[in-house]
Write a protein that holds these residues in place. Sequence first.
Motif, short mmCIF file in Angstrom:
data_model
loop_
_atom_site.label_atom_id
_atom_site.label_comp_id
_atom_site.label_asym_id
_atom_site.label_seq_id
_atom_site.Cartn_x
_atom_site.Cartn_y
_atom_site.Cartn_z
N GLU A 171 0.84 -1.18 0.00
CA GLU A 171 0.00 0.00 0.00
C GLU A 171 0.89 1.24 0.00
N SER A 172 0.61 2.15 -0.90
CA SER A 172 1.52 3.28 -1.12
C SER A 172 1.65 4.17 0.10
N TYR A 173 0.60 4.31 0.89
CA TYR A 173 0.69 5.24 2.02
C TYR A 173 1.65 4.73 3.08
N ARG A 174 1.92 3.43 3.08
CA ARG A 174 2.89 2.90 4.04
C ARG A 174 4.33 3.20 3.64
N THR A 175 4.54 3.50 2.40
CA THR A 175 5.90 3.77 1.92
C THR A 175 6.07 5.21 1.52
N ARG A 176 5.17 6.12 1.97
CA ARG A 176 5.25 7.52 1.57
C ARG A 176 6.54 8.15 2.10
N THR A 177 7.12 9.02 1.35
CA THR A 177 8.32 9.73 1.76
C THR A 177 7.92 11.06 2.38
N LEU A 178 8.48 11.39 3.51
CA LEU A 178 8.16 12.63 4.21
C LEU A 178 9.02 13.76 3.68
N GLY A 179 8.45 14.95 3.64
CA GLY A 179 9.21 16.12 3.18
C GLY A 179 10.14 16.66 4.25
N ARG A 180 10.61 17.90 4.05
CA ARG A 180 11.54 18.50 5.00
C ARG A 180 10.88 18.72 6.35
N ILE A 181 9.60 19.05 6.33
CA ILE A 181 8.91 19.26 7.60
C ILE A 181 8.81 17.95 8.37
N GLY A 182 8.48 16.88 7.63
CA GLY A 182 8.40 15.60 8.30
C GLY A 182 9.72 15.14 8.86
N ALA A 183 10.80 15.60 8.24
CA ALA A 183 12.12 15.23 8.73
C ALA A 183 12.59 16.13 9.87
N GLY A 184 11.79 17.15 10.21
CA GLY A 184 12.15 18.02 11.33
C GLY A 184 12.59 19.40 10.92
N ASP A 185 12.65 19.75 9.65
CA ASP A 185 13.09 21.06 9.18
C ASP A 185 11.86 21.94 8.96
N THR A 186 11.65 22.96 9.75
CA THR A 186 10.48 23.82 9.65
C THR A 186 10.76 25.12 8.94
N SER A 187 11.90 25.23 8.26
CA SER A 187 12.24 26.50 7.62
C SER A 187 11.28 26.85 6.49
N SER A 188 10.65 25.86 5.93
CA SER A 188 9.77 26.13 4.80
C SER A 188 8.50 26.83 5.21
N VAL A 189 8.20 26.88 6.51
CA VAL A 189 6.98 27.55 6.94
C VAL A 189 7.23 28.97 7.41
N VAL A 190 8.49 29.42 7.49
CA VAL A 190 8.76 30.76 7.98
C VAL A 190 9.43 31.60 6.91
N ASP A 191 9.94 31.01 5.86
CA ASP A 191 10.60 31.77 4.82
C ASP A 191 9.69 31.90 3.63
N PRO A 192 9.89 32.96 2.85
CA PRO A 192 9.11 33.10 1.62
C PRO A 192 9.43 31.95 0.68
N PRO A 193 8.53 31.61 -0.24
CA PRO A 193 8.77 30.50 -1.15
C PRO A 193 9.92 30.80 -2.09
N THR A 194 10.78 29.83 -2.29
CA THR A 194 11.90 29.92 -3.21
C THR A 194 11.82 28.77 -4.18
N HIS A 195 12.92 28.57 -4.95
CA HIS A 195 12.94 27.43 -5.87
C HIS A 195 12.98 26.11 -5.12
N ASP A 196 13.29 26.16 -3.79
CA ASP A 196 13.29 24.94 -2.99
C ASP A 196 11.99 24.76 -2.23
N ALA A 197 11.01 25.57 -2.51
CA ALA A 197 9.77 25.48 -1.76
C ALA A 197 9.09 24.17 -2.03
N GLY A 198 8.21 23.79 -1.10
CA GLY A 198 7.52 22.53 -1.25
C GLY A 198 6.60 22.54 -2.45
N LEU A 199 6.09 21.34 -2.76
CA LEU A 199 5.25 21.19 -3.94
C LEU A 199 3.98 22.03 -3.82
N THR A 200 3.49 22.17 -2.59
CA THR A 200 2.25 22.91 -2.40
C THR A 200 2.43 24.37 -2.81
#
Length: 871
Positions: free
Chosen positions: A632-661
């Motif tokens: 089942e695919s949801y069991r093998t889902r890969t976590l993004g930077r936030i899931g790995a513990g990096d919260t910088s994507s929620v405090v900085d403006p979006p860049t070329h490294d911004a999440g897919l959303t």
Amino acid sequence: MNADGQRFHLLLGEADWARGRVDDTTTLAEVWEMPVGDQPATAPGWDEERVELTLAPLRDPLAFTPGEVPLSPEVRRAAAADRFGNVYWIGDDATQLFVRSRGDGSTTRFWPDTRAQRPAPRLFVPHDDRVPVAVPYRALAATGDGWLIAASDIGLDSFDLVAGGPPLHFDWPAEDAPSVTDLEPRCESGLWLLDGPARRLFELDARASLVGAGLGEEVPELFQPVSGEARARAPAVAAEGHDLTALDPAIDPIAIAALPSGAVAILSRTPSALYLWTGEAAPQAGLPLDFVPHDMVAGNVLLRGSESVLRVLVSDATGNQLRAFRFETEDGPKLRETSESFPLRRHGGRALVSIEGNASYDSGDIPNWPQVVEKPRQQFRVRADFRSPVFDSGMPSAVWDRLRLDGCVPPGTRILVEARASDEADGLGAWVPQPSPILSRSGSELAAHSANALVATDPLAQHGTFELLFQRIEGRFLEVRLSLTSDGDSSPRLRALRASWPRVSWAERYLPALYREDPEPADFLERFLANMQGTTSVIEARMISAQALFDTRTAPVEALGWLAEWFDVALDPSWGEQRRRLFIAHAIRFFGWRGTMRGLESALALAFVQPLEGTLFSDEDCRCEGAIRIVESYRTRTLGRIGAGDTSSVVDPPTHDAGLTERENWKAFQQARAVTGLMATLPRLSVPPAHAANWAAFLKLQSHNRTLWQRFLAGRYRRLALLNQAHGSAWKRFGEVSLADTSLATLQARADWQEFEKELLPIDRTAHRFSVLLPVSATDATDAETLARREALARRIIALEKPAHTIFDIRFYFAMNRIGEARLGYDTAIGAGSRAPELLPGAILGKAYIGESFIGPDGLPLTPDRARLAC
């Protein structure tokens, strides 16, 4: 016991019928051990293949026809066939070998081959004064490892049928060289060699070396060590072979035939006899032949009923037919003559040969090699008498009820029945004639039995269950005499005999005693009502036994398809009996688990003939991993930077490294701005009046992720006021909420966004999706067509069993050496890697790809001087 409490005595199988007699003292077991010519004239025969009692079969002798010339030993030419069906034989000129190709049936000269001749002499070359000498060949044999061995007076020529080229030559010893009469491949490897003049049988190994050499007395070696023990060697003594005079001092062996279990049949001309050599100390007596033998072969023959059986076949000087001998191993290896007739058409007398296991012979001037087939119609004796063993009912004055015979009584044949009974086993009295057996149109009285126990009813062929009502047969002990008669062209065939007791009296059970006062009318009424009772008891027995049809453990194999129809299911013809029973027994559970991962695994395991342990079709409670995996695919889902513990994507403006959303939202906004002329940044707390229309147009450009974010906030806060208070926003409705492209205003808003991007989005991307991994073993074909066919079958099954809203894909993997399931050194082996021949299928023209198969994967053993080529 049937519904009325009746029992029966049964004769079924050779052991039961052999207890019968032909007279007061001789049993059928003793008769069938006699040679065919010594058996009593009225003794019945036994059909080994059909397991039936018949009239004694007669051999149909085929005499000389005008113009025929008796075969002589000089016309014999040895022949052999390789494992692919190519036939090799010695030509009329014994120095030449010919071959008949299995592919196109053409006949060509095999040896001498002009391509292997020495080139013509030229100037200034070494002189070679050796002149090729043509040597006549005496015997021929093809071994299972791809060698054709031709024996001559000076040695052996070994032709490599795989690599080709000229033969390897092996000279005979200078002394005691054998005079080869016949060669035969051994069942394991190597050859049997018959030296007729010396009356000896030799064994040759795979390297054409004599087996069985003894060791002489040890002699010191020429060079000895300075210190230590002296070294000695034991010189090899020439193999003496097996002395065949132990079988018969006057034996004159002319041919041999290899048999299973290491036995060898040996044919002698004078005296005319067939011997069986087993290597045991006590040799068996030979079977005398009433004709002068010519040749012999051991192979499968085709009988009249299309059965293929092993026979030892011996031809005579007429060349018109073969005598057959059955090889038996139950009570030790032995040969027994049969009465089967095998005609030969235009047999030239050159050789009898086994081609792919089938006995064949040369026919015509340019030899064809047709298979040996039994004569379509068998001749029989016109009469046989059979007396059953004495049956004991254990009930004094028992009234015996019925006699039933399972078998066939074809037109032109007849069965006469007599019986006698008494309370004393030694005084049964006179024989009482009984009515003729009548074919039962309703079949056997045995209910809920398999097809092996029941005989099919065919009124046209007079095949089925015949029955009669015993007339005036009373007593504890019963004996039945059967007289089988025929016109000689056919025979009654009896498979089983059943004698039932006691008779259930309807007159005594249901009628007043007045009906039994007069003996004569009472006897007639008793027998008249017994006919009705016999019919109703069969029906009642089937009703009582009907419960067995609904239990998968007891239902006959023929009823399994009927049981499956109750679930509106058609069983796969490729399933075995056990797999069918398991499916029907767990069908309710299977349909109840439809749409689940375990139900899907069970359906795939059932369709792809995988082990059923751990599936719904196993009674075990363990949940074992099978070869077919569902991920089942949801069991093998890969976590993004936030899931790995990096919260910088929620405090900085979006860049070329911004999440897919953010990237998806920013791209949508840029496209909308190009169309509607929006400002560079999204409004947060209020919308300027000048851009209100543009903002409303942008809000209509909904995306999947934006809808998820709105549903997430609506489900968490329920009311818009609570959302604006927590996020510091001023949304008018939940449908206006946009995705975050900059840092959110409040700590609670950032926490909501982190949970949305960390948990909800990965689950949404992988939800309702799964992958099916199908195993590919080392022996499976891996060509594109086969894999596509397997994938199509799996896709059809998954589409039927999966939940309707799910999406899946199918992948193949090699189910070998999986970590955690294989033990290194026990379940695995270090080999040649992915190029190992065991891991690649055979090359099939039009299907194989270069690099994924081997040329000539014939499975022949490879000696050090051979190699298998990869393509």
